[in-house]
Motif scaffolding. Structure first.
Motif, PDB file in Angstrom:
ATOM      1  N   LYS A  56      33.149  41.197  39.399  1.00  0.00           N
ATOM      2  CA  LYS A  56      32.767  39.700  38.459  1.00  0.00           C
ATOM      3  C   LYS A  56      34.302  39.054  38.219  1.00  0.00           C
ATOM      4  N   ASP A  57      33.397  38.044  38.741  1.00  0.00           N
ATOM      5  CA  ASP A  57      34.597  36.544  38.490  1.00  0.00           C
ATOM      6  C   ASP A  57      36.181  37.024  38.420  1.00  0.00           C
ATOM      7  N   ILE A  58      36.059  37.267  39.521  1.00  0.00           N
ATOM      8  CA  ILE A  58      37.435  37.758  40.444  1.00  0.00           C
ATOM      9  C   ILE A  58      37.991  36.555  41.208  1.00  0.00           C
ATOM     10  N   VAL A  59      37.619  35.133  41.478  1.00  0.00           N
ATOM     11  CA  VAL A  59      38.102  34.169  42.381  1.00  0.00           C
ATOM     12  C   VAL A  59      37.129  33.525  41.198  1.00  0.00           C
ATOM     13  N   ALA A  60      36.633  32.818  40.777  1.00  0.00           N
ATOM     14  CA  ALA A  60      35.933  32.223  39.852  1.00  0.00           C
ATOM     15  C   ALA A  60      37.332  31.433  39.225  1.00  0.00           C
ATOM     16  N   PRO A  61      36.973  29.954  38.904  1.00  0.00           N
ATOM     17  CA  PRO A  61      37.944  29.398  38.387  1.00  0.00           C
ATOM     18  C   PRO A  61      38.495  28.941  37.241  1.00  0.00           C
ATOM     19  N   SER A  62      39.585  29.170  37.038  1.00  0.00           N
ATOM     20  CA  SER A  62      40.451  30.088  35.950  1.00  0.00           C
ATOM     21  C   SER A  62      41.284  29.335  35.284  1.00  0.00           C
ATOM     22  N   VAL A  63      41.824  29.114  33.415  1.00  0.00           N
ATOM     23  CA  VAL A  63      43.211  28.241  33.560  1.00  0.00           C
ATOM     24  C   VAL A  63      43.562  29.465  32.558  1.00  0.00           C
ATOM     25  N   TYR A  64      44.910  29.000  31.924  1.00  0.00           N
ATOM     26  CA  TYR A  64      45.455  29.596  31.581  1.00  0.00           C
ATOM     27  C   TYR A  64      46.383  29.106  29.895  1.00  0.00           C
ATOM     28  N   SER A  65      45.667  30.036  29.203  1.00  0.00           N
ATOM     29  CA  SER A  65      46.363  29.264  27.421  1.00  0.00           C
ATOM     30  C   SER A  65      47.808  29.856  27.260  1.00  0.00           C
ATOM     31  N   PHE A  66      48.773  28.807  27.066  1.00  0.00           N
ATOM     32  CA  PHE A  66      50.119  29.452  26.006  1.00  0.00           C
ATOM     33  C   PHE A  66      49.302  30.519  24.666  1.00  0.00           C
ATOM     34  N   ALA A  67      48.672  29.245  24.104  1.00  0.00           N
ATOM     35  CA  ALA A  67      48.508  29.447  22.806  1.00  0.00           C
ATOM     36  C   ALA A  67      47.778  31.092  22.740  1.00  0.00           C
ATOM     37  N   ALA A  68      46.340  31.130  23.374  1.00  0.00           N
ATOM     38  CA  ALA A  68      45.617  32.195  23.649  1.00  0.00           C
ATOM     39  C   ALA A  68      46.360  33.719  23.842  1.00  0.00           C
ATOM     40  N   ASP A  69      47.497  32.790  25.070  1.00  0.00           N
ATOM     41  CA  ASP A  69      48.201  34.217  25.793  1.00  0.00           C
ATOM     42  C   ASP A  69      46.877  34.659  26.517  1.00  0.00           C
ATOM     43  N   GLU A  70      46.138  33.847  27.110  1.00  0.00           N
ATOM     44  CA  GLU A  70      44.809  34.827  27.903  1.00  0.00           C
ATOM     45  C   GLU A  70      43.960  33.629  29.201  1.00  0.00           C
ATOM     46  N   VAL A  71      43.948  34.350  29.960  1.00  0.00           N
ATOM     47  CA  VAL A  71      43.228  33.444  30.887  1.00  0.00           C
ATOM     48  C   VAL A  71      41.702  33.472  30.364  1.00  0.00           C
ATOM     49  N   THR A  72      40.853  32.408  30.443  1.00  0.00           N
ATOM     50  CA  THR A  72      39.217  32.039  30.854  1.00  0.00           C
ATOM     51  C   THR A  72      38.577  31.007  31.434  1.00  0.00           C
ATOM     52  N   LEU A  73      38.029  31.312  31.801  1.00  0.00           N
ATOM     53  CA  LEU A  73      36.983  30.691  33.127  1.00  0.00           C
ATOM     54  C   LEU A  73      37.012  29.387  32.615  1.00  0.00           C
ATOM     55  N   SER A  74      37.632  28.467  34.153  1.00  0.00           N
ATOM     56  CA  SER A  74      37.258  26.906  33.480  1.00  0.00           C
ATOM     57  C   SER A  74      35.542  26.542  33.616  1.00  0.00           C
ATOM     58  N   SER A  75      35.160  25.853  33.208  1.00  0.00           N
ATOM     59  CA  SER A  75      33.970  24.621  33.566  1.00  0.00           C
ATOM     60  C   SER A  75      33.702  24.623  34.464  1.00  0.00           C
ATOM     61  N   ASP A  76      34.066  25.209  35.966  1.00  0.00           N
ATOM     62  CA  ASP A  76      33.498  25.172  36.714  1.00  0.00           C
ATOM     63  C   ASP A  76      32.760  26.240  38.042  1.00  0.00           C
ATOM     64  N   GLY A  77      32.256  27.443  36.700  1.00  0.00           N
ATOM     65  CA  GLY A  77      31.153  28.365  37.592  1.00  0.00           C
ATOM     66  C   GLY A  77      32.031  29.285  37.721  1.00  0.00           C
TER      67      GLY A  77
END
Length: 234
Positions: free
Chosen positions: A182-203
């Protein structure tokens, strides 16, 4: 082995000092990962890690606009001289590789993971690194992304897949390899504030499929893939 890389001095409007003594330079190292090869490496030893010429990193200073630095024969250089805000206070430096236009501290676009062919060379376009340090000007104005807790570290997961070239596979040709989760190659963004990776809005994207046409010829075949960090990969 982590390789330290010195920067040359260039120009920016971060501040308007009276002297080039305020100029900023950069040292950057990458933390090695034991027993695996990596995309930023040199030579045959898997832990000899370094940045390559023309690599570009982004550096946020106290959460401001990211400054772009490029590695060349003289070390790291920005597009013009970058000055320290002051020579006394400590400042927060947050860096990421590769540089991406439009990045903010809360939203750093990560590389596209779909354009991989299983080779180590292809990982250079997919690797994502980050580093953080807090320091003052000191004696020479060098920002040090170097040492425990300060080195650049890998954010994504590295999958090493070895297929044994014996028994029924000795004379086989591998047509393709598929990696799913699940989501292993999904478009993602990194946040320094949260120190985490989240999925972008691209699906989302759960499948990485690579055409190989690889002849085994009785030898083992090893492939490398960078994936979003997941535990349910098949």
């Amino acid at each position: 082995i982590s390789m330290a890389l010195m920067a040359s001095c260039q120009e920016s409007e971060l501040t308007n000092p009276q002297s080039n003594d305020w100029a900023m330079s950069v040292v950057a190292s990458i933390s090695p990962v034991s027993n695996v090869a990596q995309s930023r490496y040199a030579g045959s030893e898997p832990n000899l890690v370094e940045f390559a010429e023309n690599d570009q990193i982004g550096i946020f200073v106290d959460g401001g606009e990211p400054l772009q630095w490029t590695y060349g024969s003289s070390g790291w250089a920005a597009d013009g001289i970058v000055y320290w805000p002051d020579k006394t206070d400590e400042h927060l430096f947050q860096a990421f590789y590769p540089y991406a236009d439009g990045a903010t501290v809360d939203n750093v676009p990560m590389p596209d993971l779909k354009n991989q062919d299983g080779t180590m060379a292809s990982l250079s376009n997919c690797d994502f690194l980050k580093a953080t340090t807090t320091q003052s000007y000191g004696t020479d104005g060098v920002v040090e992304f170097k040492g425990d807790g300060k080195n650049f570290v890998h954010v994504s997961s590295l999958l090493k897949l070895t297929i044994k070239g014996d028994e029924d596979l000795q004379s086989s040709t591998l047509d393709k390899v598929s990696v799913s989760g699940k989501d292993i190659v999904a478009p993602s963004v990194y946040s320094f504030a949260a120190d985490e990776v989240t999925l972008s809005s691209d699906g989302s994207s759960d499948l990485l499929e690579v055409a190989l046409n690889h002849e085994m010829n009785g030898t083992d075949a090893t492939f490398y893939f960078i994936l979003n960090e997941k535990s349910d990969v098949t």
